[in-house]
Design an enzyme around this catalytic site. Structure first.
Site: not given
Ligand code: ADE
Ligand SMILES: CSC[C@H]1O[C@H](OP(=O)(O)O)[C@H](O)[C@@H]1O
Length: 288
Positions: A209, A211
């Site tokens: 992703d 974030d």
């Molecule tokens: N955006 C994110 N923040 C923290 N850990 C994650 N693991 C996968 N995506 C994450």
């Protein structure tokens, strides 16, 4: 020179390793408590592997409650020579798109509530973390991913956050301003503990992703992560398979194998006996 025995720390989405011969789940206890689950041992292309699902099968243990000391100590006690971590990560840079991999070479540790050392009162040690990962294993992991056709980058900084909540938008922008590449909740203290255990360690971050910093992209939710985890985990399994096939027949010693020779500062005649006994299970060469 000797044989390889590779520990695989399976992250979110990777709770099993198929294709192993003579596979066997077995319980291991350590002086630091129980690891997240039983260990799965077996061989792949003639190489011994030991797999540990970091959060336990069924993903039962949140990042802040992982017993990273027990997880690393269990892999060491099982005879692993090296450890490869496979981790789900969020992207903090445009170029690390979901579905791509980043071989981590640096960490910024923002975890706050986790035991982060095997040492303590009675036996003090300061290992170097300037280069926190093993260059040899990292290179092998990178080459394995590349030859499989995965979009993969060799080198990137992993921001380890406490969690379990995802970051605020201000935090996400802050970590970007620090130059971090990816974010996750498990890379530390695991990497520092591996170094204390004299285990060459590498980490492949599988991007799930963006974030919450990217305009016009939905903020990260577990459902989005899950949607991509399955294909990422499959590519992670293939990377392990390719890496194992690419290992040199004999393992040359690594300087990391003897880290503690330069790190323990307490005079041996003053070593606290109980801690010494626990450390002897981690490093018999030094404390046995
Ligand atoms: N955006 C994110 N923040 C923290 N850990 C994650 N693991 C996968 N995506 C994450
Ligand atoms: C399910 S998203 C958050 C979760 O995934 C990562 O875990 P791992 O490194 O074990 O793959 C991240 O660090 C969080 O624990």
């Amino acid at each position: 020179m000797g044989a390889w025995k590779i520990g695989i720390m399976g992250g979110s989405g990777l709770y099993e390793l198929d294709g192993l011969q003579d596979r066997q789940w077995h319980r291991v206890d350590t002086p630091w408590g129980a690891p997240s689950d039983e260990l799965l041992s077996g061989t792949l292309h003639g190489v011994e592997l030991v797999f540990l699902p970091r959060h336990g099968r069924g993903h039962r243990i949140p990042p802040g409650d992982l017993n990273a000391r027990a997880n690393i100590a269990a892999l060491k006690a099982a005879g692993c020579t090296d450890v490869l971590s496979i981790s789900a990560v969020g992207s903090l840079k445009e170029e690390h798109a979901p579905g791509s991999f980043v071989v981590i070479d640096q960490y910024i540790d923002r975890t706050v509530a986790r035991p982060a050392s095997f040492f303590g009162p009675g036996i003090v040690a300061h290992v170097s973390l300037a280069d926190p990962v093993c260059p040899r294993l990292s290179e092998l992991a990178f080459e394995a991913g590349r030859s499989n056709g995965v979009p993969i980058v060799n080198g990137g900084t992993y921001l380890a956050m406490e969690g379990p909540q995802f970051s605020t938008r201000a935090e996400s922008h802050l970590y970007r301003s620090w130059g971090c590449d990816v974010i996750g909740m498990t890379g530390m203290p695991e990497a520092r503990l591996a170094r204390e255990a004299e285990l060459p360690y590498a980490c492949v971050g599988m991007v799930t992703d963006y974030d919450c910093w990217r305009e016009h992209t939905a903020d990260v939710q577990v459902t989005d992560v899950l949607a991509i985890l399955k294909s990422n985990a499959e590519a992670g399994r293939k990377l392990v398979d390719t890496l194992v096939r690419s290992l040199p027949a004999e393992r040359e010693p690594s300087p990391i194998d003897t880290t503690l020779d330069m790190a323990v500062i307490t005079a041996p005649d003053l070593w606290e006996p109980d801690l010494k006994a626990r450390l002897a299970t981690l490093c018999p060469r030094k404390f046995g």
